[in-house]
Design an enzyme around this catalytic site. Structure first.
Site, PDB file in Angstrom:
ATOM      1  N   ASP A 171       0.864  -1.182   0.000  1.00  0.00           N
ATOM      2  CA  ASP A 171       0.000   0.000   0.000  1.00  0.00           C
ATOM      3  C   ASP A 171       0.905   1.239   0.000  1.00  0.00           C
ATOM      4  O   ASP A 171       2.136   1.136  -0.158  1.00  0.00           O
ATOM      5  CB  ASP A 171      -1.008  -0.042   1.159  1.00  0.00           C
ATOM      6  N   CYS A 222       3.104  -3.004   4.116  1.00  0.00           N
ATOM      7  CA  CYS A 222       2.288  -1.836   4.440  1.00  0.00           C
ATOM      8  C   CYS A 222       3.020  -1.091   5.551  1.00  0.00           C
ATOM      9  O   CYS A 222       4.217  -1.339   5.776  1.00  0.00           O
ATOM     10  CB  CYS A 222       0.845  -2.220   4.787  1.00  0.00           C
ATOM     11  N   THR A 232       2.725  -1.105   8.900  1.00  0.00           N
ATOM     12  CA  THR A 232       3.129  -2.013   9.978  1.00  0.00           C
ATOM     13  C   THR A 232       3.431  -3.415   9.489  1.00  0.00           C
ATOM     14  O   THR A 232       4.058  -4.200  10.210  1.00  0.00           O
ATOM     15  CB  THR A 232       1.990  -2.140  11.003  1.00  0.00           C
ATOM     16  N   HIS A 257      10.391 -23.956   8.947  1.00  0.00           N
ATOM     17  CA  HIS A 257       9.364 -24.651   9.732  1.00  0.00           C
ATOM     18  C   HIS A 257       7.966 -24.531   9.138  1.00  0.00           C
ATOM     19  O   HIS A 257       7.178 -25.470   9.224  1.00  0.00           O
ATOM     20  CB  HIS A 257       9.310 -24.083  11.154  1.00  0.00           C
ATOM     21  N   ARG A 281       7.719 -33.638  10.601  1.00  0.00           N
ATOM     22  CA  ARG A 281       6.948 -32.990  11.672  1.00  0.00           C
ATOM     23  C   ARG A 281       6.443 -31.621  11.234  1.00  0.00           C
ATOM     24  O   ARG A 281       5.333 -31.208  11.586  1.00  0.00           O
ATOM     25  CB  ARG A 281       7.763 -32.896  12.967  1.00  0.00           C
ATOM     26  N   HIS A 282       7.230 -30.928  10.431  1.00  0.00           N
ATOM     27  CA  HIS A 282       6.780 -29.617   9.952  1.00  0.00           C
ATOM     28  C   HIS A 282       5.683 -29.773   8.892  1.00  0.00           C
ATOM     29  O   HIS A 282       4.721 -29.012   8.876  1.00  0.00           O
ATOM     30  CB  HIS A 282       7.962 -28.816   9.414  1.00  0.00           C
TER      31      HIS A 282
HETATM   32  C1  RB5 Z   1      -2.022   2.944   6.320  1.00  0.00           C
HETATM   33  O1  RB5 Z   1      -2.052   4.201   6.913  1.00  0.00           O
HETATM   34  C2  RB5 Z   1      -1.741   1.875   7.351  1.00  0.00           C
HETATM   35  O2  RB5 Z   1      -2.877   1.685   8.141  1.00  0.00           O
HETATM   36  C3  RB5 Z   1      -1.332   0.596   6.678  1.00  0.00           C
HETATM   37  O3  RB5 Z   1      -0.202   0.804   5.907  1.00  0.00           O
HETATM   38  C4  RB5 Z   1      -0.991  -0.572   7.586  1.00  0.00           C
HETATM   39  O4  RB5 Z   1      -0.086  -0.210   8.570  1.00  0.00           O
HETATM   40  C5  RB5 Z   1      -2.141  -1.331   8.111  1.00  0.00           C
HETATM   41  O5  RB5 Z   1      -2.000  -2.348   8.784  1.00  0.00           O
END
Ligand code: RB5
Length: 144
Positions: free
Chosen positions: A7, A64, A66, A97, A132-133
């Protein structure tokens, strides 16, 4: 070929990763986004997941801000094992794994130098092929 999608929060890191892979001769399928204009991360998580599932690409990378929203989105596609990794130990372990087929990164969490090391680790580590994996992976899809 590696599918990649991000994104707006991951756009810049996506461009850095594409350049890093292409100079190594690794082919990349860029599924967008193509600018830092705001977009919705599920659209790109699903696009990369589909490219991996239909066999066009052997692995994928999603980014993205996070790494959380886009990894959750990719993991909703049956057959996808998307691992959010912000260290090389996890990137190696999830290939060995979990046979993870998509790597997720948070561009607002780690710097580009660290991200590229994680990408290299993820791409170069094979699945262990241990029984196992394989057994654990076969139990991942939940059924009531
Ligand atoms: C976008 O602002 C942000 O929410 C997105 O990039 C991401 O971190 C969502 O999980």
């Amino acid at each position: 070929m590696i599918a990649i999608g991000a994104d707006h929060g991951g756009y810049e890191l996506k461009q850095t990763i594409i350049e890093h892979l292409e100079v190594q001769g690794i082919k990349v399928k860029d599924l967008g986004t193509f600018s830092d204009d705001a977009v919705d991360y599920p659209d790109y998580g699903h696009a990369v997941a589909n490219a991996v599932l239909d066999g066009t690409c052997e692995k994928g990378i999603v980014i993205c801000g996070t790494g959380i929203g886009i990894s959750i989105s990719a993991n909703k596609v049956p057959g996808i094992r998307c691992a959010l990794c912000h260290d090389c130990f996890s990137a190696e372990a999830t290939r060995l794994h979990n046979d993870a087929n998509i790597l997720a990164l948070g561009a607002r969490v780690i710097g580009p130098g660290h991200a590229l090391k994680i990408v290299d680790t993820f791409i170069s580590t094979p699945f262990s092929d241990d029984e196992r994996h394989k057994r654990r992976i076969s139990k991942i899809n939940y059924q009531q």
